[in-house]
Design an enzyme around this catalytic site. Sequence first.
Site, short mmCIF file in Angstrom:
data_model
loop_
_atom_site.label_atom_id
_atom_site.label_comp_id
_atom_site.label_asym_id
_atom_site.label_seq_id
_atom_site.Cartn_x
_atom_site.Cartn_y
_atom_site.Cartn_z
CG ASP A 29 -62.30 -33.97 -4.45
OD1 ASP A 29 -63.15 -33.07 -4.38
OD2 ASP A 29 -61.10 -33.81 -4.17
CD GLU A 43 -64.97 -31.15 -7.61
OE1 GLU A 43 -65.31 -30.09 -7.07
OE2 GLU A 43 -63.99 -31.82 -7.24
#
Length: 557
Positions: free
Chosen positions: A215, A283
């Site tokens: 993330d 990401e």
Amino acid sequence: MKLPIPKLKKSGLRWADGAVVYQIYPRSFQDSNGDGIGDIPGIISRLDYLKELGVSALWLSPFYPSPMADFGYDVADYHGVDPMFGTLDDFKELLQKAHALDIKIIIDIVPNHSSDEHQWFIESSKSRDNEYSDWYVWKDPLGFEGGFPVPPNNWLDLFAGKSAWEWVEARQQFYLHTFHVRQPDLNWHNPQVRKAMLDMLRYWLEMGVDGFRVDAVPFMGKDPEYRDEPANPHYVNGRDNPYHSLQHIYSGYTDEHYTYLGMMADVLKERAFRGRKRFMITEGYTERIDPVSEYLRYYKSMDPEVAAPFIFEGIQLPWEPHVWHDFLGEFHKTLEEFSPKALASYAFGNHDQWRLVTRIGEERARSAAVLKLTLPGVIFVYYGEELGMHNVEIPKDKVQDPGAAGDIQYGQGRDPERTPMQWSADEHAGFSDGKDTWLPLSPDYKEHNVAGEEAKPNSSLNLYRRLVNLRQSEPTLTHGNFRMHSSKGHPLMAYSRNFGKESMLVLINFSDKPTTYGLSNSGHILVSSLNLPTQPEPVQGTIPLQAHEALVIRIDK
Ligand SMILES: [Ca+2]
């Protein structure tokens, strides 16, 4: 004459070539105990559906213990499961049952920040000289004005668009939170933090997970001098989240985060995990200045055998033939030149972005499904994307997302793309048998759901099933190279995937008018985005395409 069987590019380390990864947002997939919130036993009960769809792997958004200030992206314990979602034994059961169906499991890793309820932060906040005091980003105030401490620089938090610094009396210092105030940034400059995070990856790999989705990676590395960020000249006051009033060149996107990602990818290659295949996807939204170079930088910083960055063009590019033509042509050429191991990794939607159908409309979304499922590499399907689920309007008093604070235009944050999965026309769409659901259901769920779409031969669900099946069964689509054929400026994009002597041609009509394509050899239509043929249809010469139609054609040998 017997044709030679093409040689498969075998990779000993990864499972991701040609894979279809299905993203589950656990809160919204299936509730098993009537509290209106999805959970892990709910996911287990839907594995047969996922097997039928043909997916290779599941990515689960966070299920860790969390006060849910950001619905699980605020992790209070990196090694457990929140009781809301079940137990660690439930997760182990999911792993075992998914693996029995040959479905891999990748989990969400949140390395940039923890919850303020994580024990590390609780300790770190107490004083400047304890075991965890340097595990977060702490800074002295610039001074005091009117008795109030002045933050060390002008950095902003992405959720509220206010100062990213929060004062803690006990330390007489600020801590940094790039996201929610309850998500303090971990200090990756500290080798102890790095070790704890890498050990956490090992813990889950040892349990049997098949990889990670990582993330918010650009923020892991900060400017060592913590300089003020310059103003963004493209910011529109009153329209954009105030966060975008600055150019984020020091609070993230620095050189260091690439180094940290390289370290994470190397864990997947360690001797202890050999013999099992795995893969990691990171990401990092590009800054859109030169996306191909920006993506390449990620490929260069992690061993491409085991890791790739998300390619977000499916979310960020407008549905126009010239931009797709340019990007795909340049990107795949660059990637091939860089390394034969480098794998593309395409997402067209996720829990932070408007749903595909809402962005481009139903007909175009069906063409986009053909595009996505015939691209090289690993591709992602966000839950409900296969049904054509769209954004759901959330009444003001039902908004849950803390990110809604910075959503000046709509005020609903990311809730509209996170509503419960639509399984059937039953109450709560078969998602829950409780009194209420955590977010409202789409008002059209009675017409739009899995059970209904299974019964319609040309439904979005059946289009996805056909395309996923084709991708999994054709080595051309799993391993073939990518060649652009159309010329720039034409409303029709044509590309092929080629493997040995086999070739698959994909035609996508971006226009709302019919068009034609001249085929120099003969072939068979395997899929049309408008109409699923019951058997391959022979074609040669001039091929007509309807408005917004996309075709997959096997070229005759
Ligand atoms: Ca539940």
